[in-house]
Motif scaffolding. Sequence first.
Motif, PDB file in Angstrom:
ATOM      1  N   ARG A 106     -55.008  26.067  24.881  1.00 16.78           N
ATOM      2  CA  ARG A 106     -56.114  25.160  24.638  1.00 16.78           C
ATOM      3  C   ARG A 106     -56.652  24.573  25.947  1.00 16.78           C
ATOM      4  NH1 ARG A 106     -56.555  19.994  22.873  1.00 16.78           N
ATOM      5  NH2 ARG A 106     -54.319  19.606  22.801  1.00 16.78           N
ATOM      6  N   ILE A 107     -57.995  24.496  26.051  1.00 14.90           N
ATOM      7  CA  ILE A 107     -58.611  23.756  27.159  1.00 14.90           C
ATOM      8  C   ILE A 107     -58.762  22.317  26.670  1.00 14.90           C
ATOM      9  CG2 ILE A 107     -60.709  23.461  28.526  1.00 14.90           C
ATOM     10  CD1 ILE A 107     -61.033  26.448  28.565  1.00 14.90           C
ATOM     11  N   SER A 108     -58.071  21.403  27.335  1.00 11.04           N
ATOM     12  CA  SER A 108     -58.074  20.032  26.792  1.00 11.04           C
ATOM     13  C   SER A 108     -59.324  19.272  27.211  1.00 11.04           C
ATOM     14  CB  SER A 108     -56.818  19.277  27.194  1.00 11.04           C
ATOM     15  OG  SER A 108     -56.874  18.951  28.544  1.00 11.04           O
ATOM     16  N   CYS A 109     -59.813  19.502  28.422  1.00  7.43           N
ATOM     17  CA  CYS A 109     -61.025  18.776  28.814  1.00  7.43           C
ATOM     18  C   CYS A 109     -61.660  19.390  30.060  1.00  7.43           C
ATOM     19  CB  CYS A 109     -60.699  17.302  29.092  1.00  7.43           C
ATOM     20  SG  CYS A 109     -59.621  17.076  30.488  1.00  7.43           S
ATOM     21  N   LEU A 110     -62.864  18.925  30.319  1.00  7.36           N
ATOM     22  CA  LEU A 110     -63.570  19.249  31.562  1.00  7.36           C
ATOM     23  C   LEU A 110     -63.485  18.016  32.442  1.00  7.36           C
ATOM     24  CD1 LEU A 110     -65.740  20.799  33.320  1.00  7.36           C
ATOM     25  CD2 LEU A 110     -67.474  19.684  31.892  1.00  7.36           C
ATOM     26  N   ILE A 111     -63.174  18.227  33.724  1.00  9.78           N
ATOM     27  CA  ILE A 111     -63.209  17.091  34.656  1.00  9.78           C
ATOM     28  C   ILE A 111     -64.173  17.466  35.779  1.00  9.78           C
ATOM     29  CG2 ILE A 111     -61.901  15.603  36.196  1.00  9.78           C
ATOM     30  CD1 ILE A 111     -59.404  16.143  34.615  1.00  9.78           C
ATOM     31  N   ASP A 112     -65.248  16.712  35.916  1.00 11.09           N
ATOM     32  CA  ASP A 112     -66.206  17.026  36.982  1.00 11.09           C
ATOM     33  C   ASP A 112     -66.768  15.750  37.584  1.00 11.09           C
ATOM     34  OD1 ASP A 112     -67.696  16.442  34.699  1.00 11.09           O
ATOM     35  OD2 ASP A 112     -69.402  17.576  35.387  1.00 11.09           O
ATOM     36  N   ASP A 113     -67.455  15.917  38.686  1.00  2.00           N
ATOM     37  CA  ASP A 113     -67.921  14.768  39.448  1.00  2.00           C
ATOM     38  C   ASP A 113     -69.097  14.075  38.750  1.00  2.00           C
ATOM     39  OD1 ASP A 113     -67.393  14.130  42.658  1.00  2.00           O
ATOM     40  OD2 ASP A 113     -69.202  13.244  41.794  1.00  2.00           O
ATOM     41  N   ALA A 114     -69.169  12.744  38.911  1.00  4.76           N
ATOM     42  CA  ALA A 114     -70.263  11.969  38.302  1.00  4.76           C
ATOM     43  C   ALA A 114     -71.635  12.525  38.704  1.00  4.76           C
ATOM     44  CB  ALA A 114     -70.159  10.507  38.726  1.00  4.76           C
ATOM     45  N   GLY A 115     -71.698  13.176  39.852  1.00  4.33           N
ATOM     46  CA  GLY A 115     -72.972  13.710  40.348  1.00  4.33           C
ATOM     47  C   GLY A 115     -73.486  14.925  39.581  1.00  4.33           C
ATOM     48  N   TRP A 116     -72.647  15.529  38.720  1.00  9.79           N
ATOM     49  CA  TRP A 116     -73.144  16.596  37.831  1.00  9.79           C
ATOM     50  C   TRP A 116     -73.705  15.913  36.580  1.00  9.79           C
ATOM     51  CZ3 TRP A 116     -73.991  20.935  40.025  1.00  9.79           C
ATOM     52  CH2 TRP A 116     -73.078  21.555  40.874  1.00  9.79           C
ATOM     53  N   ILE A 117     -75.002  15.963  36.385  1.00 14.77           N
ATOM     54  CA  ILE A 117     -75.553  15.171  35.281  1.00 14.77           C
ATOM     55  C   ILE A 117     -75.845  16.003  34.027  1.00 14.77           C
ATOM     56  CG2 ILE A 117     -76.475  13.259  36.628  1.00 14.77           C
ATOM     57  CD1 ILE A 117     -79.141  14.684  36.731  1.00 14.77           C
ATOM     58  N   PHE A 118     -75.751  17.336  34.120  1.00  9.10           N
ATOM     59  CA  PHE A 118     -76.026  18.130  32.907  1.00  9.10           C
ATOM     60  C   PHE A 118     -74.758  18.417  32.111  1.00  9.10           C
ATOM     61  CE2 PHE A 118     -75.301  21.221  36.307  1.00  9.10           C
ATOM     62  CZ  PHE A 118     -74.325  22.014  35.747  1.00  9.10           C
ATOM     63  N   THR A 119     -73.601  18.114  32.690  1.00 11.08           N
ATOM     64  CA  THR A 119     -72.355  18.556  32.055  1.00 11.08           C
ATOM     65  C   THR A 119     -71.965  17.708  30.845  1.00 11.08           C
ATOM     66  OG1 THR A 119     -71.214  17.269  33.730  1.00 11.08           O
ATOM     67  CG2 THR A 119     -71.334  19.634  34.090  1.00 11.08           C
ATOM     68  N   GLN A 120     -72.404  16.436  30.802  1.00 10.25           N
ATOM     69  CA  GLN A 120     -72.005  15.574  29.680  1.00 10.25           C
ATOM     70  C   GLN A 120     -72.599  16.066  28.353  1.00 10.25           C
ATOM     71  OE1 GLN A 120     -69.676  13.326  29.488  1.00 10.25           O
ATOM     72  NE2 GLN A 120     -70.124  13.035  27.310  1.00 10.25           N
ATOM     73  N   PRO A 121     -73.949  16.218  28.252  1.00 14.91           N
ATOM     74  CA  PRO A 121     -74.486  16.726  26.990  1.00 14.91           C
ATOM     75  C   PRO A 121     -73.964  18.121  26.655  1.00 14.91           C
ATOM     76  CG  PRO A 121     -76.237  16.459  28.646  1.00 14.91           C
ATOM     77  CD  PRO A 121     -74.997  15.846  29.202  1.00 14.91           C
ATOM     78  N   LEU A 122     -73.754  18.918  27.699  1.00 16.44           N
ATOM     79  CA  LEU A 122     -73.274  20.283  27.478  1.00 16.44           C
ATOM     80  C   LEU A 122     -71.853  20.265  26.892  1.00 16.44           C
ATOM     81  CD1 LEU A 122     -73.465  23.329  27.879  1.00 16.44           C
ATOM     82  CD2 LEU A 122     -72.793  23.004  30.256  1.00 16.44           C
ATOM     83  N   ALA A 123     -70.965  19.483  27.509  1.00 14.70           N
ATOM     84  CA  ALA A 123     -69.585  19.400  27.019  1.00 14.70           C
ATOM     85  C   ALA A 123     -69.583  18.860  25.585  1.00 14.70           C
ATOM     86  CB  ALA A 123     -68.751  18.507  27.929  1.00 14.70           C
TER      87      ALA A 123
END
Length: 450
Positions: A106-123
Amino acid sequence: MEKSNGLRVVLFPLPIQGCINPMFQLAKILHSRGFSITVIHTRFNAPKASNHHLYTFSEIPDGLSEAEASTQDVTLLLTLLNRSCEAPFRDCLTKLLRSSEEEKQRISCLIDDAGWIFTQPLAQSLNLPRLVTNTYKVSFFVGHFVIPKLRRERYLPLQEQDEPAEEFPPLKKKDLLQILDGETEVLNSYSDMILQTTKASSGLIFVSSCEELDQESLSQARKDYQIPIFAIGPSHIYFPGSSSSLFTVDETCIQWLDKQEDNSVIYVSFGSVVNISESELLEIAWGLRKSDQPFLWVVRVGMVNGTKWIEAIPEKLMDRLEEKGKIVKWAPQQDVLKHRATGGFLTHNGWNSTVESVCEGVPMICVPSVWDQLLNARFVSDVWMVGLHLEGRIERNKIERVVRKLLLEPDGEVIRERMKLLAEKVGRSVKQNGSAYRSLERLVDHISSF
Ligand code: UDP
């Protein structure tokens, strides 16, 4: 690595050195706690996978042209990357999720930098929790969202520039003007998006700070954001050594330092992004020479505007510099700061450099030029009082004076003593039951709970 816990975490660092280092520190920590690690990265500034054989890497195209990739404007660079990486990132993450189902890991989560702004809606659309990392000092992250508002209101204190800026303490009004001056319109909407997407995330991780350095701002952030907040740093202490360097490290620095006396050397570096003019290069060169103290000076290739490296230094001055110091293209900074011979750090006050210096108890000479560096420098010189601030333009006489003061005069000794105390306090935070250590334990539990 502890026994695998059957969970995989996907990391997506912003491709700049100051974000890559802390993200790989986090990778090491999580891997040691049993998580498998996948790193998605851009082609631009790709990390060296060969240095990290325990992780899986997936490269995505970033669409940057050669000219775009060499821009000095970090905000512009990040905005371009956000625009061009969304589609390839979505494809890559979707594939990873599919194959993890097949492999039953299982992939439990994505961890990325606050400066990536498209990843939240995508995740969110993929039902994957997203945790946000941030590499700023907490007080800068929390405070800097006021900047677009000040720009809209045309903040312009013409007098009293040395007075405190109440809108963003402990900056002075002149610092705030410098920050506003250096940033473009692009920043306004980018900042708003960072705030919105961070608040919508499943948690915020400050990888390079702790209660001891940022208590007030952490309380503020916990009130404002209503999401779990972790301050697990200074995370480089858990696994020392910067194997995630994008540059070739000149290891001869350490042999050179071995030949110098205790606390005698001034280490000079402006990090991985700051550029200087030819005349600033010469002022620093003259200042160091005139201080008559040994120095280790990092000048990156391409760092001096309009030239390749240090050709602007005349031969005669170069001969005199070589009598006293060493100039390199990239240093093993954490080892340099740890070395008994290093007595001071003339720095641009990037947050990583500032924290690394604090951890090793090395007092600083602050020469900030843009963005969060100005705030970090105020903490060093005016709040913690563990460094000297080189105000205004870079000039040889100022450098000479401040280097001698820090390394040779009683004032310097007082600053060094204060820095030692701060280093001990921060060092305790990552030891068992320290604030950062406990925060890290909570983070591991949080990620395991998804
Ligand atoms: N660094 C290094 N060698 C050098 C100069 C810098 O390893 O010669 C590392 C330094 O240890 C720090 C990072 O590069 O971890 C720079 O990050 P910082 O936040 O200080 O500044 P930025 O490069 O983001 O402006």
